[in-house]
Scaffold this active site. Sequence first.
Site, short mmCIF file in Angstrom:
data_model
loop_
_atom_site.label_atom_id
_atom_site.label_comp_id
_atom_site.label_asym_id
_atom_site.label_seq_id
_atom_site.Cartn_x
_atom_site.Cartn_y
_atom_site.Cartn_z
N HIS A 101 -10.52 -36.94 30.06
CA HIS A 101 -10.71 -37.74 31.18
C HIS A 101 -11.18 -38.80 31.01
O HIS A 101 -11.00 -39.78 31.62
CB HIS A 101 -11.45 -36.67 32.09
CG HIS A 101 -10.83 -35.50 32.72
ND1 HIS A 101 -10.90 -34.98 34.14
CD2 HIS A 101 -9.75 -34.76 32.17
CE1 HIS A 101 -10.15 -33.87 34.33
NE2 HIS A 101 -9.24 -33.64 33.20
N HIS A 289 -3.77 -27.48 27.03
CA HIS A 289 -3.81 -26.22 27.50
C HIS A 289 -3.58 -24.94 26.64
O HIS A 289 -3.76 -24.08 27.25
CB HIS A 289 -2.88 -25.98 28.67
CG HIS A 289 -2.83 -26.96 30.11
ND1 HIS A 289 -2.23 -27.07 31.06
CD2 HIS A 289 -3.89 -27.90 30.17
CE1 HIS A 289 -2.60 -27.85 31.86
NE2 HIS A 289 -3.86 -28.44 31.38
#
Length: 770
Positions: A101, A289
């Site tokens: 992020h 993920h």
Amino acid sequence: MSEEVRIGGRCPFAGDSVGGAAGSEPTLQHWWPNRLKVELLHQNPAEANPQDADFDYAEAFEKLDLAEVKKDIKELLTSSVDWWPADYGNYGPQMIRMAWHSAGTYRIADGRGGAGEAMQRFAPINSWWDNGNIDKSRRLLWPIKKKYGDALSWGDLIVLTGNCSLEIMGFPTFGFAGGRIDAWEPDNLTYWGPEGWTGKKPEDAPPGPMEGHPDQMVNRGLRWTGEAGDENYDLEAPLAASNQALIYVDPEGSAKKGIPEDSAHDIRITFGRMAMNDEETVALIAGGHAFGKSHGMTPPDEIGPAPEAAPMEAQGLGWHNPRGKGNAEDTMTNGIEGSWTQNPSAWDNSYLENLFKFEWEQTRSPAGALQWTPVDKDAPRTPDAHREGVDHPLMMMTSDIALKVDPAYRKICEKFLADFDYFTDAFARAWYKLTHRDMGPKSRYLGREVPDEDLIWQDPIPPVDFELIDAGDVADLKARILDSGLTVSELAGVAWGAASTFRTSDKRGGADGARIRLAPQKDWPVNNPGEVDKVVATLTGLKADFDGAQSGHKKVSLADLIVLGGCAAIEKAARDSGVEIEVPFTPGRNDATAEQTDEQSFRWLEPVSDGFRNFHRTDIRYNVAPEQIFLDRAALLGLSAPEWTALTGGLRVLDINADGPFKQHGVFTDKPGVLTNDFFENLTSPDFEWQKIDEDGLEFTLTDRHSGEARFKATRCDLVFGSNSQLRQLAEFYAQSGGHEKLVHDFVAAWNKVMMHDRFDVARKQRATT
């Protein structure tokens, strides 16, 4: 301080109330919301930096024992603490999210965002809903930052921790480079979107505790055109995220509708805006993920305010969760609950295996968010992150299902499923690009883990393997250039076109490499392609003559000749105005090849509006005025307000405007090609008046008040230097007595700054010598 001075009382200095509602105070921005914020050019001043002026971060970083730093980080990653327990006893997954992020705010349109200055520590990014609980990750890292101090910036620590996290879970990273230098104040210039802090229009209600929560961010029309699947479906430039306060896309799907096909459209556009192709996009999603879980155990309306609005006693930590433990199995971040794999703390291919092996049905998390669970009740389950003996169904997000339903993404997934080693390499390279994309050329990279391989997105330039020209050669070449028949405006225009592509944001562009002679830059209308061809052809001939006459290994690159041509032109223009001055020139550039140039990537550097050359495409619908775009370009060039003003006034009289409807606009002089202060004298003269030509107020004429004669034409990017109160003071400074010679010297200094922006090799040598 007197006990009477208290919050909600009277201000002891100005008599203004300090207890009024936020936003109600009569600030400058409150009264004049559309004013040009010239002060934004002076962000992150030296006064905000507590480090000594001579502190050399590169030198300090190179002295670190990187292996020891990584050892400390990896020990911390598996040492869970009570105040924020680690999922699965491993902080790795949440630290990967932190690094992702931090870097994921990067956008290719203007090069802003990214991990380079660790802006994740400041508002607004530190309080975006999509960054929920990342404040805890950085706080966990404080012991490491404290130990290594200035020798390890937050920017480098955040990315290095992401790498260490991948490595302790069995993933072979591609490499790591240090060199990120932290900012010391928030970024007030970057445009993150038209929505207000809540994701609504600014005039809507003020934000509450859940400011930035995705439930409030469904008005996609603010930054999107058309609907998913339409021919005109696109995202407003330069934005990259699909909604305000998100890093990429809403995991619940476009406008939270849970439609995978629409989510795939969003993913392709947003990841493309962040410089990722389809394969890199799938690799990042599928690779990221493979680790950790998502958290959605508490309804969003129960979560406390973001860090920037948290109470004093929270000390910068936000999103207080009042339910249960407030963390561990009760944690709340994006509202989706569960993990994608059976072993969330190990690198394997089970994410893709699960995605394709099972059919998935839509359901909702305990927090009410849309998510997906396997239809097959015999599908494997994932362990609880904190409670032994407890397990849960696997989870997928709408943005995960999108990879399965989109034909192009599905083909890539199938390739990764068939070849796990290929997938591993693709994710390693994509992660490296994600976390290093905003650092600029490889010459800026520091440390022992920098890969040897040159990558196309690093805009490689061949190393200089020849003897550089000396002062005698420079003088000789200047004379040859001025005798070649090329004009001052042609030489200065091509040099400026080459160098002014540089962006301080991601350190891309610049004159080094001479890419102005290559596609796509040679064909940009703003560069006057005919002039580029003419200048490049003439200078190529001079280069061949010079190189051929040398003995040994001495050569001159075309990149150096282009800059030198601009220097020679400016010296002549100054001399013709009565000022003798030498324009600094430092050789050492080299010429890139077409094979070293990612043409698609470089297209994003093309300006659609460039006030420096009075270029403004009229076939594009703009949401902001030309002068606002002009200010943004000045900021990307790292210019101060005086530098911006001096450069504009000088470039106008040098007559380097782009071909097009505004070619003659702003050239307020009867002696084009001579470096005078005529632009400022005519702009500030009370003997003239300006009149608007068109209804939109893009063009103006200057009329003599006495004779009624129309003297000059102008654009908004000219008149702003007379209309804006701060810029007018600078324009008057250069127009007043003694202003001409001062302008010449200031113009030359600012010109050299732009020409040298991409010479990181020179900056490093200077550091080494001092």
